[in-house]
Design a protein around this motif. Structure first.
Motif, mmCIF file in Angstrom:
data_model
loop_
_atom_site.group_PDB
_atom_site.id
_atom_site.type_symbol
_atom_site.label_atom_id
_atom_site.label_comp_id
_atom_site.label_asym_id
_atom_site.label_seq_id
_atom_site.Cartn_x
_atom_site.Cartn_y
_atom_site.Cartn_z
ATOM 1 N N TRP A 110 0.871 -1.180 0.000
ATOM 2 C CA TRP A 110 0.000 0.000 0.000
ATOM 3 C C TRP A 110 0.905 1.225 0.000
ATOM 4 O O TRP A 110 1.663 1.451 0.945
ATOM 5 C CB TRP A 110 -0.886 -0.031 1.236
ATOM 6 C CG TRP A 110 -1.898 1.050 1.435
ATOM 7 C CD1 TRP A 110 -1.993 1.890 2.520
ATOM 8 C CD2 TRP A 110 -3.007 1.395 0.597
ATOM 9 N NE1 TRP A 110 -3.064 2.726 2.404
ATOM 10 C CE2 TRP A 110 -3.724 2.436 1.229
ATOM 11 C CE3 TRP A 110 -3.462 0.923 -0.639
ATOM 12 C CZ2 TRP A 110 -4.867 3.019 0.676
ATOM 13 C CZ3 TRP A 110 -4.601 1.496 -1.196
ATOM 14 C CH2 TRP A 110 -5.286 2.518 -0.542
ATOM 15 N N GLU A 111 0.881 2.001 -1.071
ATOM 16 C CA GLU A 111 1.779 3.130 -1.178
ATOM 17 C C GLU A 111 1.174 4.206 -2.078
ATOM 18 O O GLU A 111 0.294 3.932 -2.905
ATOM 19 C CB GLU A 111 3.139 2.694 -1.734
ATOM 20 C CG GLU A 111 3.071 2.046 -3.095
ATOM 21 C CD GLU A 111 4.386 1.429 -3.508
ATOM 22 O OE1 GLU A 111 5.383 1.640 -2.798
ATOM 23 O OE2 GLU A 111 4.422 0.726 -4.558
ATOM 24 N N ALA A 112 1.658 5.419 -1.904
ATOM 25 C CA ALA A 112 1.140 6.559 -2.660
ATOM 26 C C ALA A 112 1.635 6.527 -4.098
ATOM 27 O O ALA A 112 2.785 6.158 -4.366
ATOM 28 C CB ALA A 112 1.563 7.856 -1.986
ATOM 29 N N GLU A 113 0.772 6.895 -5.016
ATOM 30 C CA GLU A 113 1.195 7.165 -6.384
ATOM 31 C C GLU A 113 2.215 8.298 -6.354
ATOM 32 O O GLU A 113 2.060 9.262 -5.596
ATOM 33 C CB GLU A 113 -0.029 7.575 -7.227
ATOM 34 C CG GLU A 113 0.263 8.049 -8.617
ATOM 35 C CD GLU A 113 0.681 6.947 -9.565
ATOM 36 O OE1 GLU A 113 1.093 7.264 -10.704
ATOM 37 O OE2 GLU A 113 0.575 5.752 -9.176
ATOM 38 N N PRO A 114 3.311 8.186 -7.125
ATOM 39 C CA PRO A 114 4.309 9.261 -7.115
ATOM 40 C C PRO A 114 3.684 10.643 -7.308
ATOM 41 O O PRO A 114 2.845 10.839 -8.182
ATOM 42 C CB PRO A 114 5.220 8.894 -8.289
ATOM 43 C CG PRO A 114 5.128 7.401 -8.360
ATOM 44 C CD PRO A 114 3.708 7.071 -8.000
ATOM 45 N N GLY A 115 4.075 11.580 -6.446
ATOM 46 C CA GLY A 115 3.540 12.931 -6.499
ATOM 47 C C GLY A 115 2.274 13.127 -5.689
ATOM 48 O O GLY A 115 1.751 14.245 -5.613
ATOM 49 N N SER A 116 1.788 12.069 -5.052
ATOM 50 C CA SER A 116 0.558 12.151 -4.270
ATOM 51 C C SER A 116 0.854 12.460 -2.814
ATOM 52 O O SER A 116 1.978 12.277 -2.337
ATOM 53 C CB SER A 116 -0.214 10.832 -4.362
ATOM 54 O OG SER A 116 -0.554 10.521 -5.699
ATOM 55 N N ASP A 117 -0.173 12.902 -2.101
ATOM 56 C CA ASP A 117 -0.078 13.119 -0.655
ATOM 57 C C ASP A 117 -0.139 11.754 0.032
ATOM 58 O O ASP A 117 -1.189 11.106 0.067
ATOM 59 C CB ASP A 117 -1.233 14.009 -0.191
ATOM 60 C CG ASP A 117 -1.119 14.414 1.271
ATOM 61 O OD1 ASP A 117 -0.517 13.654 2.053
ATOM 62 O OD2 ASP A 117 -1.654 15.480 1.630
ATOM 63 N N ASP A 118 1.000 11.313 0.585
ATOM 64 C CA ASP A 118 1.051 9.952 1.129
ATOM 65 C C ASP A 118 0.377 9.793 2.481
ATOM 66 O O ASP A 118 0.303 8.670 3.008
ATOM 67 C CB ASP A 118 2.490 9.446 1.198
ATOM 68 C CG ASP A 118 3.370 10.260 2.135
ATOM 69 O OD1 ASP A 118 2.854 11.173 2.815
ATOM 70 O OD2 ASP A 118 4.586 9.982 2.193
ATOM 71 N N THR A 119 -0.143 10.887 3.073
ATOM 72 C CA THR A 119 -0.879 10.749 4.334
ATOM 73 C C THR A 119 -2.235 10.065 4.121
ATOM 74 O O THR A 119 -2.891 9.687 5.089
ATOM 75 C CB THR A 119 -1.089 12.110 5.007
ATOM 76 O OG1 THR A 119 -1.834 12.971 4.141
ATOM 77 C CG2 THR A 119 0.248 12.769 5.330
ATOM 78 N N GLN A 120 -2.621 9.888 2.869
ATOM 79 C CA GLN A 120 -3.860 9.161 2.564
ATOM 80 C C GLN A 120 -3.656 7.646 2.603
ATOM 81 O O GLN A 120 -4.632 6.896 2.626
ATOM 82 C CB GLN A 120 -4.370 9.538 1.170
ATOM 83 C CG GLN A 120 -4.646 11.019 0.962
ATOM 84 C CD GLN A 120 -5.048 11.312 -0.466
ATOM 85 O OE1 GLN A 120 -6.231 11.333 -0.803
ATOM 86 N NE2 GLN A 120 -4.067 11.532 -1.322
ATOM 87 N N CYS A 121 -2.398 7.229 2.575
ATOM 88 C CA CYS A 121 -2.057 5.809 2.434
ATOM 89 C C CYS A 121 -1.344 5.352 3.703
ATOM 90 O O CYS A 121 -0.125 5.153 3.706
ATOM 91 C CB CYS A 121 -1.167 5.597 1.216
ATOM 92 S SG CYS A 121 -1.596 6.629 -0.219
#
Length: 224
Positions: A110-121
């Motif tokens: 479970w990881e953020a799409e590059p350039g995304s806000d990773d606090t959602q993941c």
């Protein structure tokens, strides 16, 4: 007279011995039957899914843990997190009483799409799915809490160690497609993507305040 008494005692002893033999024989047969049943039992895929806030996690959340025999689809769960408080806890497990999955390693990441806000993941990173022959256990959960923050989160399933085992993944939106772009890398409803050794499957969750949510269903299977 004494001989008669001895004969009766011998008869009673023989009878008791026969009953004992029958009981032991019956117990052994029962034990053998149970052992044979366990040895031939199909592996099971477990899904643990429950909310930790408002109702943004639809599907079978009570009880939160469900197990599905190999070749059966798991009951679809629906992710529709947005700006409401809370998110969804999601984890997977494999139960293998007959050791038919020996050598298999299964993971989800479970990881953020590059350039995304990773606090959602949250609770991200790779997690190895436990394959247990005696207990039904789960790997650590991921926390799904996507909303209007930038970008989305990717969920990747990967298998290694066995070329004959596959994991089928159904991922689609409320409209049978991508639910207005919120469900990344979808396939039409009732069709699947296949994770196998060397070929992982990645799906993306970008649910937010837009209408619609994303459905996930899995099936463990074997190729011949």
């Amino acid at each position: 007279m004494r001989k008669l008494k001895l004969g009766r005692r011998s008869a009673r002893s023989a009878s008791a011995l026969a009953v004992g033999i029958l009981m032991v024989t019956g117990l052994s047969a029962t034990s053998a039957s149970a052992s044979s049943s366990s040895a031939s039992a199909a592996p099971e895929l477990g899904v643990r899914f429950y909310p930790d806030g408002n109702g943004q996690c639809d599907g079978p959340t009570n009880p939160p843990e469900r197990w599905f025999s190999a070749a059966d689809w798991s009951t679809p769960i629906r992710l529709d997190t947005d700006d409401r408080a809370g998110g969804c806890q999601l984890a997977f497990g494999l139960y293998d009483p007959s050791n038919s999955l020996a050598g298999l390693t299964a993971t989800y990441t479970w990881e953020a799409e590059p350039g995304s806000d990773d606090t959602q993941c949250q609770n991200g990173g790779p997690k190895t799915i436990p394959i247990d022959s005696s207990l039904r256990t789960f790997a650590d959960p991921i926390r799904v809490d996507t909303d209007g923050r930038a970008g989305w989160c990717n969920l990747t399933f990967a298998l290694s160690g066995r070329s004959d085992i596959i994991l089928e993944v159904q991922w689609y939106g409320d409209d049978g497609g991508d639910a207005k772009g919120q469900c990344k890398n979808t396939r039409p409803k009732n069709t699947s993507q296949i994770a196998r050794e060397g070929h992982p499957v990645t799906v993306g969750d970008d649910t937010d305040g837009r209408a619609g949510g994303c459905y996930l269903s899995l099936r463990l299977n074997r190729t011949f």
